[in-house]
Motif scaffolding. Structure first.
Motif, short mmCIF file in Angstrom:
data_model
loop_
_atom_site.label_atom_id
_atom_site.label_comp_id
_atom_site.label_asym_id
_atom_site.label_seq_id
_atom_site.Cartn_x
_atom_site.Cartn_y
_atom_site.Cartn_z
N THR A 223 0.74 -0.95 -0.19
CA THR A 223 -0.11 0.01 -0.09
C THR A 223 1.17 1.07 -0.09
O THR A 223 1.67 1.35 0.61
CB THR A 223 -0.67 0.29 1.32
N ARG A 247 -2.16 10.08 -4.09
CA ARG A 247 -2.63 8.75 -4.70
C ARG A 247 -2.72 8.02 -4.24
O ARG A 247 -1.62 7.82 -3.49
CB ARG A 247 -2.05 9.15 -5.73
N THR A 249 -2.30 3.71 -3.72
CA THR A 249 -2.17 2.37 -4.94
C THR A 249 -2.61 1.22 -3.26
O THR A 249 -2.06 1.50 -2.27
CB THR A 249 -0.98 1.99 -4.97
#
Length: 265
Positions: A223, A247, A249
């Motif tokens: 992560t 952002r 992910t």
């Protein structure tokens, strides 16, 4: 990054010194982007920090333990001063503060632990990074447009200015909120900061007796939270929402509680 910290503190202070003569009396009274403080109050805060570094006050248990409330108190003490008096204090104490911080870069004093009430304990040399962070953040985020009210321009921030500020923030991250923040991290997650000041660290769940998070260099978790390092200075201090800059992910549920709680002072 010891020497980089003092260089960054001097650089941001020089930028602030360029801005100060351009500000008129009406602009000093404008609300800054630091809630509750006028532009002149931001200068009063920096003046107070410099004066206390040069001539530390004796311990006073009656003072607020919360660091933000302590800063508010020191600013409130200066609200009756004229603009000229606030600026005179800043001009008098800041060069001496910088000289003291530079002297603290030499061993053995450089490695001595120093407690900053409400913020944690740091090696003495890193206090230069603290000043670099304070001046850079208040000038760029609270005083100058687009977030602050002053319509003056400075050169784009460089790695030399941003990296030392971020280094202090990451050193303070496990300490400033302690178990409150640690409780939000149950799985490792990566902070991937890009652009000037770029660095990548993995935030690891607390597993020691102090109940604090730990940070390890590099990326060692699926992560990831990515933003620019410059934006990190704004959102990790809750000046702007992290969702506007980050952002994620991987598993967002592993990062969101941490991001919602993080508030570096």
């Amino acid at each position: 990054m010891t020497r980089a910290g003092i260089a960054a503190a001097r650089m941001s202070t020089a930028h602030l010194a360029e801005i100060v003569p351009q500000v008129d009396d009406a602009q000093w009274e404008l609300p800054s982007a630091c809630e509750g403080w006028r532009v002149i109050d931001v200068m009063a805060h920096l003046a107070a920090l410099a004066s206390e570094a040069v001539d530390p006050p004796p311990p006073d248990p009656s003072l607020p333990r919360n660091r933000e409330r302590y800063h508010d108190l020191r600013v409130d003490e200066r609200r009756g001063l004229s603009h000229a008096d606030v600026l005179a204090e800043w001009r008098l104490s800041t060069p001496r503060q910088l000289d003291l911080l530079e002297a603290a870069q030499e061993p053995p004093a450089a490695g001595e632990p120093v407690e900053v009430p409400g913020l944690g304990t740091y090696p003495r040399h890193l206090l230069a990074n603290t000043m670099a962070f304070n001046v850079f953040c208040h000038l760029r985020n609270d005083m100058l447009a687009p977030d602050g009210p002053l319509p003056f321009a400075l050169p784009e921030p460089t790695d030399g200015e941003v990296a030392p500020a971020v280094e202090f923030m990451l050193a303070g991250l496990p300490q400033m909120q302690g178990p409150e923040l640690a409780a939000t991290v149950t799985r490792p997650l990566v902070l991937d900061l890009t652009g000037p000041g770029a660095t990548t660290v993995t935030v690891l769940p607390a597993d020691g007796p102090d109940g604090r998070l730990t940070l390890a260099p590099g990326a060692d978790a699926p992560t990831r939270v990515r933003s620019t390092a410059l934006d990190f200075i704004a959102w990790a201090t809750t000046r702007t929402p992290w969702r506007d800059h980050c952002r994620i992910t991987g598993d967002a549920s592993a990062a969101t509680p941490f991001l919602d709680r993080l508030d570096i002072i």
